[in-house]
Design a protein around this motif. Structure first.
Motif, mmCIF file in Angstrom:
data_model
loop_
_atom_site.group_PDB
_atom_site.id
_atom_site.type_symbol
_atom_site.label_atom_id
_atom_site.label_comp_id
_atom_site.label_asym_id
_atom_site.label_seq_id
_atom_site.Cartn_x
_atom_site.Cartn_y
_atom_site.Cartn_z
ATOM 1 N N THR A 1 0.877 -1.100 0.027
ATOM 2 C CA THR A 1 0.054 0.177 0.096
ATOM 3 C C THR A 1 0.994 1.275 -0.057
ATOM 4 O OG1 THR A 1 0.071 0.102 2.384
ATOM 5 C CG2 THR A 1 -1.718 -1.240 1.415
ATOM 6 N N VAL A 2 0.365 2.318 -0.403
ATOM 7 C CA VAL A 2 1.180 3.594 -0.398
ATOM 8 C C VAL A 2 1.612 3.942 1.094
ATOM 9 C CG1 VAL A 2 -0.120 4.628 -2.257
ATOM 10 C CG2 VAL A 2 -1.132 4.859 -0.332
ATOM 11 N N GLU A 3 0.663 3.477 2.069
ATOM 12 C CA GLU A 3 1.135 3.986 3.487
ATOM 13 C C GLU A 3 2.419 2.815 3.819
ATOM 14 O OE1 GLU A 3 -1.728 2.943 2.507
ATOM 15 O OE2 GLU A 3 -3.003 4.905 3.056
ATOM 16 N N GLU A 4 2.849 2.089 3.218
ATOM 17 C CA GLU A 4 3.839 1.095 3.418
ATOM 18 C C GLU A 4 5.263 1.911 2.788
ATOM 19 O OE1 GLU A 4 1.796 -2.721 2.505
ATOM 20 O OE2 GLU A 4 2.891 -3.294 4.473
ATOM 21 N N ILE A 5 4.923 2.936 1.990
ATOM 22 C CA ILE A 5 5.927 3.740 1.303
ATOM 23 C C ILE A 5 5.909 4.888 2.378
ATOM 24 C CG2 ILE A 5 7.095 4.909 -0.420
ATOM 25 C CD1 ILE A 5 6.809 1.849 -0.611
ATOM 26 N N SER A 6 4.807 5.426 2.548
ATOM 27 C CA SER A 6 5.078 6.810 3.143
ATOM 28 C C SER A 6 5.570 6.886 4.717
ATOM 29 C CB SER A 6 3.568 7.673 3.216
ATOM 30 O OG SER A 6 2.655 6.939 4.064
ATOM 31 N N SER A 7 5.343 5.730 5.126
ATOM 32 C CA SER A 7 5.792 5.420 6.751
ATOM 33 C C SER A 7 7.297 5.411 6.423
ATOM 34 C CB SER A 7 5.310 4.084 7.394
ATOM 35 O OG SER A 7 5.748 2.830 6.490
ATOM 36 N N ILE A 8 7.853 5.013 5.612
ATOM 37 C CA ILE A 8 9.378 4.805 5.367
ATOM 38 C C ILE A 8 9.983 6.316 5.044
ATOM 39 C CG2 ILE A 8 11.280 3.708 4.226
ATOM 40 C CD1 ILE A 8 9.447 1.510 3.527
#
Ligand code: ADE
Length: 298
Positions: free
Chosen positions: A238-245
């Protein structure tokens, strides 16, 4: 939708005021992964300027994000400015405008990019140059602009968004070459600017990150079913798994990291081993950070 796990996450694993009163520019911040990054930054209290070449996408994205902010009752400031990152004068204008509006520039996220599918033998010079100018030169101009206008004197953190090009990028050789260039640029700038307190890192998402924008670009949502088979987790991201990084790399939690590229692809770029077929499993659970707000648009 194909087997994509649509995310309903609208918050963050990080504490809500982590970036209170900070200021970020996010290119391509109105769609896809960029929109996810913008939302998480806003949620964490960061004021964000989103920039894109396409004013319509920018305004549509900003309207969605503002509605989402209103529903969640969190109100860091969001501004928009059309900017073609290939044009030095437009990049200057973006820097000046951001500093006029917000008075500082703590973070830069270079997410804006673009390419088209073509065999190398068919790419015309104009198309090749356009892709390299957007993805490599545009990223360079943005980094240089942020450094010259603010970060040289005040420090800051930069994150570049790449792609999974580690084993070459057939039928998209132009963007593979340009993004590999950004990986190297990340290291050079990290060393050139470290003495002024600037950290610069990159994140390389795998092709398994689902967003409506990615689905529209592929044209055929079924492609995600094929992609899923090449992901050792056997699920999409998910995009959240990128934004958190990205948020981690901007945060004080990563002060000892610079010049690094984080592969965010669930091991996909390492998975080319003909002697091992990973059995079907669901042992890596979905990213399930609980939300206080429903999110239906990233
Ligand atoms: N997104 C894709 N291409 C871009 C460009 N040239 N400038 C800004 N954002 C972009």
């Amino acid at each position: 939708m194909a087997s994509a796990a649509r995310s309903k996450i609208a918050s963050s694993v990080f504490r809500k005021d982590l970036f209170r009163d900070k200021v970020a520019i996010v290119t391509g911040g109105g769609t896809g992964i960029g929109k996810g990054i913008t939302k998480e930054l806003l949620y964490l209290g960061c004021n964000v300027m989103i920039a894109s070449r396409n004013p319509d996408k920018l305004e549509t994205g900003a309207a969605d994000i503002k509605a989402w902010q209103k529903a969640g009752n969190h109100h860091a400031k969001l501004e928009t400015l059309p900017c073609n990152i290939r044009k030095e004068a437009e990049v200057q204008n973006l820097m000046i405008n951001t500093l006029d509006k917000f008075g500082q520039l703590d973070f830069l996220v270079n997410n804006g990019g673009g390419q088209f599918i073509s065999r190398a033998e068919d790419i015309k010079l104009k198309g090749w140059n356009a892709v390299v100018e957007t993805n490599l030169t545009g990223t360079f101009l943005m980094c240089q602009g942020a450094y010259r206008h603010w970060m040289k004197d005040h420090g800051g953190a930069i994150v570049n968004i790449l792609v999974d090009m580690w084993k070459g990028f057939p039928i998209m050789s132009h963007t593979g070459a340009a993004r590999a260039g950004v990986d190297n640029l990340t290291k050079s700038l990290a060393l050139e600017w470290v003495h002024n307190g600037v950290r610069i890192n990159s994140v390389a998402p795998g092709s398994s990150i689902y967003s409506d924008t990615a689905a529209a670009n592929y044209g055929d949502i079924k492609i995600f079913d094929t992609i899923k088979e090449s992901v050792p987790y056997h699920r999409l991201g998910t995009v959240e798994e990128i934004s958190s990084i990205v948020c981690f790399l901007l945060s004080p939690g990563s002060t000892f990291v610079t010049g690094e590229t984080v592969r965010a692809d669930a091991g996909q770029s390492h998975y080319a081993c003909p002697t091992l077929k990973i059995p079907a499993h669901d042992k890596i659970p979905p990213y399930s950070w609980q939300s206080d707000v429903n999110d239906d648009d990233s």
